[in-house]
Design a protein around this motif. Sequence first.
Motif, short mmCIF file in Angstrom:
data_model
loop_
_atom_site.label_atom_id
_atom_site.label_comp_id
_atom_site.label_asym_id
_atom_site.label_seq_id
_atom_site.Cartn_x
_atom_site.Cartn_y
_atom_site.Cartn_z
N ILE A 173 70.85 70.68 44.96
CA ILE A 173 71.27 70.94 43.58
C ILE A 173 72.51 70.15 43.21
O ILE A 173 72.59 69.54 42.14
CB ILE A 173 71.55 72.45 43.40
N ALA A 174 73.51 70.13 44.10
CA ALA A 174 74.82 69.59 43.74
C ALA A 174 74.98 68.10 44.00
O ALA A 174 75.87 67.46 43.43
CB ALA A 174 75.92 70.35 44.48
N SER A 175 74.17 67.52 44.87
CA SER A 175 74.33 66.11 45.23
C SER A 175 73.93 65.19 44.09
O SER A 175 73.29 65.60 43.10
CB SER A 175 73.47 65.78 46.44
N GLY A 176 74.28 63.92 44.21
CA GLY A 176 73.84 62.94 43.23
C GLY A 176 72.34 62.89 43.12
O GLY A 176 71.77 62.82 42.02
N ARG A 230 75.12 58.37 38.42
CA ARG A 230 76.16 57.62 37.71
C ARG A 230 75.88 57.59 36.20
O ARG A 230 76.77 57.80 35.37
CB ARG A 230 76.24 56.20 38.26
N THR A 231 74.61 57.33 35.86
CA THR A 231 74.22 57.29 34.45
C THR A 231 74.37 58.66 33.80
O THR A 231 74.84 58.78 32.66
CB THR A 231 72.77 56.81 34.31
N LEU A 232 74.01 59.70 34.53
CA LEU A 232 74.11 61.05 33.98
C LEU A 232 75.56 61.46 33.74
O LEU A 232 75.87 62.12 32.75
CB LEU A 232 73.41 62.04 34.91
N PHE A 233 76.46 61.06 34.62
CA PHE A 233 77.88 61.34 34.39
C PHE A 233 78.37 60.61 33.15
O PHE A 233 79.14 61.16 32.36
CB PHE A 233 78.71 60.94 35.62
N ALA A 234 77.92 59.37 32.99
CA ALA A 234 78.32 58.61 31.79
C ALA A 234 77.78 59.26 30.53
O ALA A 234 78.50 59.38 29.52
CB ALA A 234 77.82 57.17 31.91
N ARG A 235 76.52 59.72 30.58
CA ARG A 235 75.93 60.39 29.43
C ARG A 235 76.64 61.71 29.12
O ARG A 235 76.85 62.08 27.96
CB ARG A 235 74.43 60.62 29.66
N GLN A 257 75.23 69.69 31.30
CA GLN A 257 74.77 70.90 31.97
C GLN A 257 74.46 70.63 33.44
O GLN A 257 74.76 71.47 34.32
CB GLN A 257 73.53 71.45 31.25
N LEU A 258 73.87 69.48 33.75
CA LEU A 258 73.54 69.14 35.13
C LEU A 258 74.81 68.94 35.96
O LEU A 258 74.87 69.38 37.11
CB LEU A 258 72.67 67.87 35.16
N SER A 289 76.18 71.42 39.11
CA SER A 289 76.63 70.91 40.41
C SER A 289 78.02 71.45 40.74
O SER A 289 78.26 71.94 41.86
CB SER A 289 76.66 69.38 40.39
N ALA A 290 78.94 71.38 39.79
CA ALA A 290 80.31 71.84 40.02
C ALA A 290 80.35 73.33 40.33
O ALA A 290 81.13 73.80 41.18
CB ALA A 290 81.18 71.52 38.81
N LYS A 291 79.52 74.11 39.64
CA LYS A 291 79.49 75.56 39.87
C LYS A 291 78.98 75.87 41.27
O LYS A 291 79.53 76.74 41.97
CB LYS A 291 78.60 76.22 38.81
N VAL A 292 77.94 75.16 41.70
CA VAL A 292 77.39 75.36 43.04
C VAL A 292 78.43 74.98 44.09
O VAL A 292 78.60 75.68 45.11
CB VAL A 292 76.10 74.54 43.22
#
Length: 291
Positions: free
Chosen positions: A177-180, A197-202, A212-213, A217-220
Amino acid sequence: MTTLAIDIGGTKLAAARVDENLQIRERIERPTPASKTPDALREALAELIAPLQAQAQRVAVASTGIIRDGSLLAINPQNLGGLLHFPLVETVKAITGLPTLAVNDAQAAAWAEYHALADATRDMVFITVSTGVGGGVVSGGKLLTGSGGLAGHLGHTLADPNGPRCGCGRIGCVEAIASGRGIAAAAQGDLAGCDARTLFARAAEGDAQAAQLVTRSAKVLARLIADVKAITDCQRVVVGGSVGLAEGYLTQVGDFLAQQPPVYHVALSAAHYRHDAGLLGAALLAQGERL
């Protein structure tokens, strides 16, 4: 004495000449081969090492997976392109002709980060969030590796019993769940197929699904840190890896950890050595610190 340090990750291979003062004098990085064959990894390592080995007197390898009796056993084979078993020390010795030490990359990074601490901390946990999720535990000033090399593989603890299947075979691991890789696998619609990387930019651009994704990850990870505090009573948790060091991520983790009961709170910090912690920790172990 110069150490040739090698870091084998799910996404990249890195090698560096490291001097006795733990200073990197030259560094090379290459993509990890996607092929599932041992030959592909062997060839990639030989190419990576060739420009650096002439000036080295020993080799220290930090690698994803379990290191047992000098062999790499991939707990999640997906993180090494499907590779399950690889005679790591034997292979590197054959390439270089030098004495070789091998250790799990997160365990190595934990050792480097422990030595970078300026306070009197004796109990510290390192967690890397990258292609996978790994960890290393220092207890009473000693690095724990375990009799079979499994100690610190925190990414394979349970996050959600109804979650996705992890590459290790379990259901709902933190890593799934939490990994890239886990963040990317959960993307849907117009984000399907995007890497982390793209999802963090988005997410930084305001995309609701991407945000949300990242938040999931941060919550887990915050829940994992609370569990780690309960198990080890560590004084500090250090977070590294490409996801763990992404802008704003550790702040989110800290915010979620603060919502846990106070007994589970622990000091958090970003990896001092950033993406070179594994290289430097392996070199440090090779300098005479024994596992």
